[in-house]
Design a protein around this motif. Structure first.
Motif, mmCIF file in Angstrom:
data_model
loop_
_atom_site.group_PDB
_atom_site.id
_atom_site.type_symbol
_atom_site.label_atom_id
_atom_site.label_comp_id
_atom_site.label_asym_id
_atom_site.label_seq_id
_atom_site.Cartn_x
_atom_site.Cartn_y
_atom_site.Cartn_z
ATOM 1 N N SER A 152 -113.031 53.373 -2.207
ATOM 2 C CA SER A 152 -114.131 53.053 -1.288
ATOM 3 C C SER A 152 -115.472 53.049 -2.018
ATOM 4 C CB SER A 152 -114.175 54.075 -0.146
ATOM 5 O OG SER A 152 -114.430 55.377 -0.635
ATOM 6 N N PHE A 153 -115.665 53.975 -2.955
ATOM 7 C CA PHE A 153 -116.912 54.033 -3.711
ATOM 8 C C PHE A 153 -117.034 52.809 -4.611
ATOM 9 C CE2 PHE A 153 -119.639 55.259 -7.246
ATOM 10 C CZ PHE A 153 -120.696 55.894 -6.605
ATOM 11 N N GLN A 154 -115.949 52.442 -5.252
ATOM 12 C CA GLN A 154 -115.968 51.285 -6.142
ATOM 13 C C GLN A 154 -116.244 49.999 -5.373
ATOM 14 O OE1 GLN A 154 -112.238 51.443 -8.247
ATOM 15 N NE2 GLN A 154 -112.800 53.275 -9.398
ATOM 16 N N TYR A 166 -109.263 64.621 -3.622
ATOM 17 C CA TYR A 166 -107.856 64.231 -3.491
ATOM 18 C C TYR A 166 -107.472 64.111 -2.015
ATOM 19 C CZ TYR A 166 -102.755 64.579 -3.728
ATOM 20 O OH TYR A 166 -101.407 64.364 -3.576
ATOM 21 N N GLY A 167 -107.955 65.036 -1.189
ATOM 22 C CA GLY A 167 -107.652 65.019 0.240
ATOM 23 C C GLY A 167 -108.179 63.786 0.934
ATOM 24 N N VAL A 168 -109.443 63.422 0.653
ATOM 25 C CA VAL A 168 -110.001 62.246 1.324
ATOM 26 C C VAL A 168 -109.345 60.961 0.814
ATOM 27 C CG1 VAL A 168 -112.209 63.359 1.820
ATOM 28 C CG2 VAL A 168 -111.958 62.045 -0.296
ATOM 29 N N SER A 169 -108.888 60.970 -0.452
ATOM 30 C CA SER A 169 -108.210 59.770 -0.967
ATOM 31 C C SER A 169 -106.872 59.551 -0.279
ATOM 32 C CB SER A 169 -108.002 59.893 -2.478
ATOM 33 O OG SER A 169 -106.985 60.830 -2.797
ATOM 34 N N ILE A 170 -106.233 60.624 0.206
ATOM 35 C CA ILE A 170 -104.945 60.526 0.887
ATOM 36 C C ILE A 170 -105.124 60.256 2.380
ATOM 37 C CG2 ILE A 170 -102.844 61.769 1.510
ATOM 38 C CD1 ILE A 170 -102.942 60.925 -1.408
ATOM 39 N N HIS A 171 -106.014 61.008 3.025
ATOM 40 C CA HIS A 171 -106.127 60.953 4.485
ATOM 41 C C HIS A 171 -107.124 59.911 4.986
ATOM 42 C CE1 HIS A 171 -103.532 64.424 4.904
ATOM 43 N NE2 HIS A 171 -104.248 65.065 4.010
ATOM 44 N N TRP A 172 -108.111 59.550 4.158
ATOM 45 C CA TRP A 172 -109.064 58.503 4.510
ATOM 46 C C TRP A 172 -109.032 57.442 3.406
ATOM 47 C CZ3 TRP A 172 -113.692 62.296 5.582
ATOM 48 C CH2 TRP A 172 -113.471 62.963 6.797
ATOM 49 N N PRO A 173 -107.992 56.648 3.336
ATOM 50 C CA PRO A 173 -107.821 55.729 2.206
ATOM 51 C C PRO A 173 -108.872 54.634 2.112
ATOM 52 C CG PRO A 173 -106.186 55.287 3.908
ATOM 53 C CD PRO A 173 -106.891 56.545 4.317
ATOM 54 N N GLY A 186 -112.919 53.024 3.758
ATOM 55 C CA GLY A 186 -114.139 53.302 4.515
ATOM 56 C C GLY A 186 -115.119 54.174 3.753
ATOM 57 N N ASN A 187 -116.406 54.014 4.097
ATOM 58 C CA ASN A 187 -117.463 54.746 3.399
ATOM 59 C C ASN A 187 -117.442 56.249 3.660
ATOM 60 O OD1 ASN A 187 -118.742 52.582 2.040
ATOM 61 N ND2 ASN A 187 -119.737 51.950 3.947
ATOM 62 N N ARG A 188 -116.826 56.666 4.781
ATOM 63 C CA ARG A 188 -116.790 58.104 5.048
ATOM 64 C C ARG A 188 -116.001 58.847 3.976
ATOM 65 N NH1 ARG A 188 -112.579 59.339 10.039
ATOM 66 N NH2 ARG A 188 -110.738 58.269 9.177
ATOM 67 N N GLN A 189 -115.113 58.140 3.275
ATOM 68 C CA GLN A 189 -114.319 58.758 2.222
ATOM 69 C C GLN A 189 -115.224 59.365 1.156
ATOM 70 O OE1 GLN A 189 -112.299 56.345 -0.844
ATOM 71 N NE2 GLN A 189 -110.366 57.147 -0.034
ATOM 72 N N TRP A 190 -116.113 58.567 0.586
ATOM 73 C CA TRP A 190 -116.972 59.074 -0.489
ATOM 74 C C TRP A 190 -118.199 59.808 0.048
ATOM 75 C CZ3 TRP A 190 -122.021 57.490 -0.796
ATOM 76 C CH2 TRP A 190 -122.370 56.277 -0.174
ATOM 77 N N ARG A 191 -118.689 59.442 1.241
ATOM 78 C CA ARG A 191 -119.886 60.109 1.779
ATOM 79 C C ARG A 191 -119.591 61.552 2.161
ATOM 80 N NH1 ARG A 191 -122.965 56.295 6.036
ATOM 81 N NH2 ARG A 191 -124.796 57.494 5.379
ATOM 82 N N PHE A 192 -118.409 61.793 2.742
ATOM 83 C CA PHE A 192 -118.047 63.162 3.085
ATOM 84 C C PHE A 192 -117.922 64.004 1.822
ATOM 85 C CE2 PHE A 192 -114.919 66.518 3.950
ATOM 86 C CZ PHE A 192 -115.472 67.117 5.066
ATOM 87 N N ALA A 193 -117.276 63.443 0.788
ATOM 88 C CA ALA A 193 -117.085 64.183 -0.465
ATOM 89 C C ALA A 193 -118.432 64.540 -1.100
ATOM 90 C CB ALA A 193 -116.239 63.357 -1.429
ATOM 91 N N LEU A 194 -119.374 63.606 -1.107
ATOM 92 C CA LEU A 194 -120.692 63.884 -1.684
ATOM 93 C C LEU A 194 -121.514 64.817 -0.791
ATOM 94 C CD1 LEU A 194 -121.906 60.460 -3.164
ATOM 95 C CD2 LEU A 194 -121.250 62.522 -4.416
ATOM 96 N N GLY A 195 -121.420 64.650 0.517
ATOM 97 C CA GLY A 195 -122.237 65.448 1.432
ATOM 98 C C GLY A 195 -121.886 66.926 1.436
ATOM 99 N N THR A 224 -104.628 56.464 -8.784
ATOM 100 C CA THR A 224 -105.780 57.328 -8.509
ATOM 101 C C THR A 224 -105.349 58.678 -7.966
ATOM 102 O OG1 THR A 224 -107.183 55.410 -8.066
ATOM 103 C CG2 THR A 224 -107.914 57.528 -7.187
ATOM 104 N N SER A 225 -104.414 58.697 -7.028
ATOM 105 C CA SER A 225 -104.004 59.957 -6.400
ATOM 106 C C SER A 225 -103.319 60.884 -7.394
ATOM 107 C CB SER A 225 -103.074 59.677 -5.205
ATOM 108 O OG SER A 225 -101.917 58.976 -5.626
#
Length: 487
Positions: free
Chosen positions: A24-26, A152-159, A161-170, A286-287
């Protein structure tokens, strides 16, 4: 509480390498087709810009904390860091927000790296100073562990969408916020308070931290030593002139050389670009690369915790670093040697497993040696009259080197491959030069002037009995007749 600064630092340095590997970030920031070298450059920018900010923050923290104190300085750092975290998730397609937010967060990270070990070292009893200062490193590796498994969790459960990387950074703002609130319920460094001529508050805090009465001979002796160092304090305008005097060369050299050895040993190349590194040795998805990086970080946390409980104040700092350099050089050379045989083709399963084993053995060695001992040694070695600003120089050096490592690693892996690890192996061999540095285990902070040859006197490494303490107090009162009136 101040060790949470290490957790914030660990999460923020770990999350960069994890987030840039997320699909998602890429898609959000590298949407158009890019060459391998262009992607490597962008990845290095995202990770390394944090360290540019950290370099500036570590330098700026010194005049700030000399004026407002260690505790309030840390609270300012928390505020700046949280602001930077919010900027990073403020836009979903403009890379400038990532760069700007990472730089601002870096200002807070730099201040944490300067103030947290210093605050702990200035407050801790000398017999457990290594363990308490090492908590900063333990918190750092816990933060890294959290970053990788959350990614790793967001890459599996939120494959997608922007929430994948935004949640990880936030989420990086959470430990900084907890630390900010917790600092309201802590005390400032007793050494800072005495140096600021807030004597009554300083000796009261010292007694509180040692769980003794203000009139206890141990407290009076330690307070007298701090007062003696305060009276020899140097004016900031004369600092640089005195710093480069011959008698301070050994501590200045150590403050620059130790970060170089600790940060070019290969650890940070794996830490910042774990998924990229594991992909380069055969973990193609990636996973799976994120999972391998997470296991790497679990090893780091467990070994660091064992070190603090068992080894931190039991064995000499120098001995630990020498053993670490030997083990790290061996594992990195083997890693590079195996990779050199498969640099142009598919990596067989057995060879991939062997290289992963070398990475994990390297991490075990590092986490028992250079990882925690680096911050402990750096917080101890500077003479009291120059400690705060010298610590800032040493910390700034760590971030300057971190920037170089973060900038060079992805480009080097893409351009020279296995040869990069051979170069890193030779850097580890340079670690044997610490044999010529003084041993600091068991010495008080005031004794560093002796160990590093600034003055000629026997260091008070062994605990003093009550008679010796009483004599020290009487001598201090003669030298400082106003001291008893101030408390």
């Amino acid at each position: 509480m101040s060790s949470l600064g290490g957790m914030t630092l660990g999460y923020d340095t770990g999350i960069g390498g994890g987030v840039i590997a997320l699909t998602s970030f890429q898609k959000a920031f590298y949407g158009r087709m890019l060459s391998r070298s262009a992607i490597a450059t962008l990845n290095s920018n995202v990770v390394s810009v944090l360290f540019g900010g950290a370099f500036v923050g570590s330098v700026m923290a010194t005049p700030l904390t000399n004026y407002i104190g260690r505790r309030y300085g840390l609270m300012v750092a928390c505020t700046v860091f949280i602001l930077g975290a919010l900027v990073q998730i403020g836009h979903t397609s403009d890379i400038a927000f990532i760069y700007g937010g990472r730089f601002v967060s870096g200002l807070g990270i730099g201040a944490f790296s300067n103030l947290c070990p210093l605050y702990i070292a200035e407050s801790a009893p000398k017999n457990i100073r290594g363990q308490l200062t090492g908590l900063f490193q333990l918190s750092l590796v816990i933060g890294s562990l959290w970053a990788y498994f959350l990614t790793y969790g967001v890459s599996i459960h939120w494959p997608t969408g922007n929430r994948q990387w935004r949640f990880a950074l936030g989420m990086q703002a959470l430990p900084a916020f907890i630390m900010f609130v917790g600092l309201f319920f802590t005390v400032d460094s007793p050494r800072f308070l005495v140096m600021a001529r807030r004597d009554k508050e300083g000796i009261r805090v010292l007694a509180y931290l040692r769980k003794k009465d203000v009139d206890d001979p141990v407290i009076q002796a330690e307070y007298a030593g701090i007062c003696a160092q305060r009276d020899e304090a140097i004016h900031p305008s004369a600092f640089l002139k005195e710093l480069f005097l011959a008698k301070y060369r050994k501590s200045l050299f150590a403050g620059i050389w130790i970060p170089i050895l600790a940060l070019w040993c290969g650890q940070n190349s794996i830490l910042y670009y774990g998924p990229t590194v594991f992909q380069s040795i055969g973990y193609n998805s990636t996973s799976s690369a994120l999972l391998a990086t997470g296991i790497f970080t679990v090893i780091k946390v467990v070994c660091t915790a064992i070190f603090l409980v068992v080894f931190a104040d039991r064995y000499g700092r120098r001995t630990i670093m020498l053993f670490g350099s030997a083990g790290q050089a061996l594992t990195i050379f083997i890693l590079g040697g195996i990779l050199s045989k498969y640099s142009t083709g598919m990596i067989p399963l057995a060879a991939g497993r062997a290289m992963v084993a070398m990475v994990y053995l390297f991490e075990i060695t590092y986490s028992f040696t250079w990882g925690p001992i680096f911050w402990i040694y750096l917080a101890e070695i500077f003479p009291p009259r120059l400690r705060q600003t010298s610590m800032a120089i040493g910390t700034a050096m760590t971030w300057l080197i971190n920037y170089a490592v973060a900038k060079a690693t992805p480009i080097a892996l893409a351009q020279i491959g296995w040869k990069f690890w051979i170069i890193i192996g030779f850097f580890n061999c340079l670690g044997f030069t610490v044999y010529f540095l003084p041993e600091t285990r068991g010495a008080s902070l005031e004794d560093m002037v002796v160990l590093f040859g600034v003055v000629n006197a026997p260091p008070s490494v062994e605990p003093k009995n009550d008679e010796e303490l009483s004599r020290d107090i009487e001598e201090s009162i003669i030298k400082h007749p106003n001291m008893t009136q101030s408390v």
